[in-house]
Design an enzyme around this catalytic site. Structure first.
Site, short mmCIF file in Angstrom:
data_model
loop_
_atom_site.label_atom_id
_atom_site.label_comp_id
_atom_site.label_asym_id
_atom_site.label_seq_id
_atom_site.Cartn_x
_atom_site.Cartn_y
_atom_site.Cartn_z
N LYS A 38 0.86 -1.29 0.02
CA LYS A 38 -0.01 0.26 -0.03
C LYS A 38 0.91 1.35 0.11
CE LYS A 38 -3.86 -2.03 0.16
NZ LYS A 38 -3.42 -3.48 -0.17
C1 LIG Z 1 -9.90 -3.05 -1.79
C2 LIG Z 1 -9.48 -3.66 -0.49
N1 LIG Z 1 -9.99 -3.92 0.59
C3 LIG Z 1 -9.65 -4.50 1.61
C4 LIG Z 1 -8.40 -5.04 1.58
C5 LIG Z 1 -7.60 -5.73 2.62
O1 LIG Z 1 -6.51 -5.18 3.67
P1 LIG Z 1 -5.97 -5.90 4.48
O2 LIG Z 1 -4.59 -6.72 3.73
O3 LIG Z 1 -4.95 -4.35 5.24
O4 LIG Z 1 -6.75 -6.56 5.43
C6 LIG Z 1 -7.44 -4.85 0.66
C7 LIG Z 1 -6.19 -5.40 0.62
O5 LIG Z 1 -5.40 -5.65 -0.27
C8 LIG Z 1 -8.12 -4.26 -0.60
O6 LIG Z 1 -7.41 -4.28 -1.76
#
Ligand SMILES: Cc1ncc(COP(=O)(O)O)c(C=O)c1O
Length: 416
Positions: A213
């Site tokens: 990210k």
């Molecule tokens: C659109 C979206 N929502 C939620 C997430 C979940 O994030 P995390 O890996 O921090 O749980 C991601 C992860 O890549 C994502 O791309």
């Protein structure tokens, strides 16, 4: 061809982050503690939110946001199909039904699709700011206000992004949202603290600090909201439901006594993660500026290529370019997207696909009856998209290599 492999993404971790992590390790305070509190406070200020709650992933944050809103069995939650599976998985974790909807050509969920999907069982809407470009929040909040539905913004990609001049996750909403469906003015305007809290839609935003990210804590996430009650519930849910400041129980000012007020989860961020986050946040605007510069280079590089469609950009929003996603014009090519990715790999360039639409995953087909053909826009997008490498650590020469590689593949496989 490059002689080294250019990965799709790499984090940019500096000496400041390393020193701060070492400081945590040496201090003996390695789980939630003063650095997590500092990171929450600095993030809260950066975004312009009344509350910021650090968690161990965006997925965890989405889960407790929905739990705090009381989502449960029998409820429906609206989710765009073009998203990472976790946006929908968290709805399933709570026993509710994810009601998938299609997206627009800009990859973001459309307010029309949301409105069409609303039933008497709908309890929340989760718009996803795809790739770091905000959704049309005025229109979405107008729908939400009309039907009195809470909104949980999945801002996994959108830390630092802005809509009409207001940061995603800030307490500010633009005017249209407050005028409840009137489709009000679209210009940004400044407002007072009192004014910004008047929108009656319950609203939570959740960010991701996963390794790829725009800023990272290795794994991690942050929730922001202006809603005191929701913030309190989410804070409780993030750490076993234990009463406020239970994390302090091993300090000289803390107490061994705590009460469990809710059956919460173990979703707290550690100080080791926060140590990374504190410094990543300070560098975030610079990271975004580099991403935007490289995105412009890609835009210019592909400008004269009808075989490659560039991302659709809205001038009223600040895009953070977490992703730079091209769409292949397959009608003009003799290869498909999968072969295109293989060709890129053969030229030493990594890439990815964001995302396999949720309704095409086996579980969602078996559990909820979704099937191919349900969401034609997302499916057409999915068949054609490729996410190109984009991260601050890459150089301008790396960007030029990617452009040359794309041009080479296109010239090789273009229909005569
Ligand atoms: C659109 C979206 N929502 C939620 C997430 C979940 O994030 P995390 O890996 O921090 O749980 C991601 C992860 O890549 C994502 O791309």
């Amino acid at each position: 061809m490059r002689d080294t492999f250019l990965p799709f993404s790499l984090p940019t971790i500096g000496e400041e982050e390393i020193a701060e992590v070492m400081d945590s390790l040496r201090s003996g305070w390695i789980t939630t503690g003063p650095k997590t509190k500092q990171f929450e406070e600095e993030f809260r200020e950066y975004i312009g939110a009344r509350h910021a709650i650090a968690v161990n992933s965006c997925t965890a944050g989405l889960h407790i946001a929905l739990a705090a809103l009381g989502i449960g069995p029998g409820d429906e939650v609206i989710v765009p199909t073009l998203t990472f599976c976790s946006t929908a998985n968290v709805v399933v974790h709570l026993g509710a039904r994810p009601v998938l909807v299609d997206v627009g050509e800009d990859f973001n969920v459309t307010p029309e699709a949301i409105e069409r999907a609303i039933t008497s069982r709908t309890r929340a809407i989760i718009p996803v700011h795809y790739g770091g470009q905000p959704c049309d929040l005025d229109a979405i909040y107008s729908v939400a206000a009309c039907y009195n539905l809470p909104v949980v913004e999945d801002a996994a990609h959108a830390v630092g992004a802005a809509y009409h001049g207001h940061k995603i996750g800030s307490d500010f909403l633009s005017r249209g949202a407050e005028e409840q469906g009137s489709g009000g003015a679209r210009e940004p305007r400044s407002r007072s603290v009192e004014e910004r809290l008047t929108c009656n839609v319950q609203r939570v935003t959740v960010f991701s600090f996963y390794a790829t990210k725009n800023m990272t804590t290795s794994e991690g996430g942050m929730i922001t909201t202006a809603d005191d009650e929701l913030a309190e519930r989410m804070r409780l849910l993030s750490l076993h439901g234990m009463s406020r400041d239970a994390w302090k129980r091993y300090t000289s000012t803390g107490s061994w006594y705590y009460e469990v007020l809710l059956p919460g989860y173990k979703y707290n961020m550690t100080d080791i993660q926060a140590a990374l986050g504190i410094h990543q946040l300070r560098k975030l605007d610079d990271f975004i500026a580099i991403r935007r510069r490289y995105a412009r280079m890609y835009d210019e590089g592909f400008a004269d290529m009808p075989e490659v469609e560039r991302p659709i950009i809205h001038s009223d929003r600040t895009h953070t370019y977490h992703l730079y996603v091209i769409r292949l014009n397959l009608e003009r090519l003799t290869i498909d997207r999968a072969q295109f990715i293989e060709e890129l790999k053969a030229l030493n360039i990594g890439s990815s696909v964001h995302f396999i639409p949720v309704h095409l995953h086996l579980f969602y087909q078996r559990a909820f009856g979704y099937k191919p053909g349900d969401f034609p826009v997302a499916e057409r997008i999915y068949e054609r998209i490729v996410s190109l490498p984009l991260f601050p650590k890459m150089t301008e020469d790396d960007v030029k290599d990617v452009i040359s590689a794309v041009k080479y593949i296109i010239s090789k496989y273009k229909k005569k």
